[in-house]
Design an enzyme around this catalytic site. Structure first.
Site, PDB file in Angstrom:
ATOM      1  N   SER A 126      39.750  51.652  38.503  1.00  0.00           N
ATOM      2  CA  SER A 126      38.931  51.110  39.579  1.00  0.00           C
ATOM      3  C   SER A 126      37.626  50.615  38.988  1.00  0.00           C
ATOM      4  O   SER A 126      37.137  51.161  38.004  1.00  0.00           O
ATOM      5  CB  SER A 126      38.681  52.145  40.668  1.00  0.00           C
ATOM      6  OG  SER A 126      38.035  53.252  40.139  1.00  0.00           O
ATOM      7  N   GLY A 127      37.145  49.542  39.552  1.00  0.00           N
ATOM      8  CA  GLY A 127      35.913  48.954  39.042  1.00  0.00           C
ATOM      9  C   GLY A 127      35.057  48.534  40.209  1.00  0.00           C
ATOM     10  O   GLY A 127      35.318  48.927  41.355  1.00  0.00           O
ATOM     11  N   GLY A 130      37.120  46.382  42.835  1.00  0.00           N
ATOM     12  CA  GLY A 130      38.236  46.964  43.558  1.00  0.00           C
ATOM     13  C   GLY A 130      39.000  47.993  42.749  1.00  0.00           C
ATOM     14  O   GLY A 130      38.553  48.416  41.689  1.00  0.00           O
ATOM     15  N   ASP A 256      32.773  38.077  31.535  1.00  0.00           N
ATOM     16  CA  ASP A 256      32.783  39.544  31.519  1.00  0.00           C
ATOM     17  C   ASP A 256      33.847  40.066  30.555  1.00  0.00           C
ATOM     18  O   ASP A 256      34.645  40.933  30.907  1.00  0.00           O
ATOM     19  CB  ASP A 256      33.014  40.085  32.940  1.00  0.00           C
ATOM     20  CG  ASP A 256      32.589  41.555  33.059  1.00  0.00           C
ATOM     21  OD1 ASP A 256      31.819  42.019  32.195  1.00  0.00           O
ATOM     22  OD2 ASP A 256      33.034  42.225  34.004  1.00  0.00           O
TER      23      ASP A 256
END
Lengths: 325, 119
Positions: A126-127, A130, A256
């Site tokens: 999870s980040g 989401g 990213d």
């Protein structure tokens, strides 16, 4: 002020000469050396204009040009609509939509079933944008990773649209493969957005470089990458970036890149994922850049984002701090 | 104030990732808190102290038929690419297509050398 005289000679002009203004006076106008001119006042001694002179070729030309422009216009309009859809961040779309084109359509129920009701046991990560659940799609038995977007987080809907639209247009062996996407509502009627990926069974590079040692496991699987495996991963990731930067129709910046966004399949081939923060650059040339509002500096991850962006990040913090105080 | 989103930024992140794979250390590791940074840590080890900063796991290759010279050569190339990609000034960073070419060359040299060794 009125125009006193006008010398248009030897310009190879064509078309009808007006009869008003300065053109009323033959001595004030010189049109010699323009054999394709016609009309005008009699004193200019030009041939009479026939409105249908050279009708065939010019009509054909006009028709051709019109059709070409129409076609180009259509292409531009389609591209524009596509881009608009990318930017459609605030518009909450409640119907099932987007990303459906080359993919298999899935329903909310399929995703819920595949992930055992989005259970904790199926949660593989999870980040900020989401959570990712693993599961098996009942309709074809494919093992998948379902990324459920946390829509309460600001910008999550935008991340979904960006990621969706991007992955739609890209194919590369070192990018994560998208199988489907879903945008609609869950059983409670809340907005629900998810992207279905092929599951990368070896997890992320982060897990391999920094394995978490837990005493729970009796025999921990030795997860080490030797030199040649790391070199292969390095080539894979660079190839994916090279594709995004130089081979896509529109230049794409990932924004990213970090080990947790590099996923490894069964053969330890690396696939770059998580395109929630990417940016399209308008210029097709390599290494180009696009000025953005400073909020862009908030994107990325500390340690991996280039020095300039971190500086902006700090600046923004100080600006916010000053505003609050 | 504005910031630049550019492919250079991705190259920086890539360089950092490469140095992390080389050293096994995160850029946010506590050993870099004094400001030295992962980039300078590896840069200072070039050209001949690369083995000291490399992840010890990588040095085990010796057992798998590669000579320490080949490992050193390979690690040095990776370090150089990682350092070039994570330079402070964007224009000094490598273009990613050159990175692909350079790493493929490094890989070919390493594999060739390894296979050329007696068992």
């Amino acid at each position: 002020m009125l125009l006193k005289s006008l010398d248009l000679s030897f310009n190879d002009l064509e078309g009808e000469v007006p009869v008003h203004g300065v053109f009323q006076n033959a001595s004030a106008v010189s049109v010699s050396g323009n054999k394709n001119l016609c009309g005008g006042i009699l004193e200019l001694n030009l041939s009479t204009c026939t409105s249908k002179s050279k009708p065939k070729s010019s009509t054909k030309l006009i028709l051709g040009v019109t059709i070409s422009f129409g076609f180009i216009g259509l292409i531009l309009m389609t591209s524009f609509l596509f881009l608009c859809r990318l930017k459609e961040t605030k518009n909450e779309l409640t119907s099932n939509l987007s990303c459906e084109a080359p993919f298999r359509r899935v329903a909310y129920e399929d995703l819920r079933q595949a992930s055992n009701g989005f259970s904790f046991d199926n949660l593989i990560g999870s980040g900020s944008s989401g959570s990712v659940y693993k599961g098996v799609l009942a309709l074809n038995g494919v093992v998948v990773a379902v990324k459920v977007f946390n829509l309460r987080r600001k910008g999550a809907a935008k991340s979904f649209m960006t990621e969706c639209a991007t992955l739609l247009s890209m194919r590369h062996r070192n990018l994560v493969k998208v199988l489907s996407a879903f945008a609609g509502v869950d059983f409670q009627g809340n907005d629900f957005k998810a992207i279905v990926y092929e599951l990368m069974i070896n997890g992320s590079l982060e897990e391999w470089l920094h394995p978490i040692h837990t005493s729970d496991h009796e025999v921990p699987e030795p997860r080490t990458l030797n030199l040649i495996k790391r070199l292969n991963i390095a080539v894979d990731v660079a190839s994916a970036l090279d594709y995004l930067h130089n081979d896509c129709e529109m230049q794409i910046v990932h924004c990213d890149l970090k080990p947790s966004n590099v996923l490894l399949d069964g053969d330890l081939t690396a696939h770059v994922g998580d395109f929630g923060l990417l940016k399209f650059l308008s210029e097709p040339s390599s290494q180009s850049s696009l000025s953005q509002k400073s909020s862009v500096g908030l994107k990325g991850t500390i340690g991996y984002a280039a020095p300039g962006t971190i500086k902006i990040w700090k600046d923004i913090h100080s600006i916010i701090y000053n505003l609050i105080n | 104030m504005g910031s630049k989103v550019s492919t250079y930024g991705d190259v920086y992140s890539y360089g950092t990732l490469l140095l992390e794979m080389l050293t096994g250390k995160r850029p946010t590791d506590s050993m870099f808190e004094d400001g030295i940074g992962l980039h300078n840590y590896v840069k200072m080890a070039l050209p001949d102290r690369v083995l000291q900063v490399a992840d010890p796991t990588l040095l085990r290759e010796v057992d798998q038929g590669a000579s320490s010279d080949q490992i050193l050569q390979c690690l040095t190339s990776i370090s150089e690419v990682g350092v070039f990609c994570s330079e402070r000034f964007p224009r000094e960073r490598m273009d990613i297509s050159n990175v692909v070419a350079e790493l493929n060359r490094t890989k070919a040299n390493f594999l060739h050398g390894r296979h050329g060794l007696p068992a």
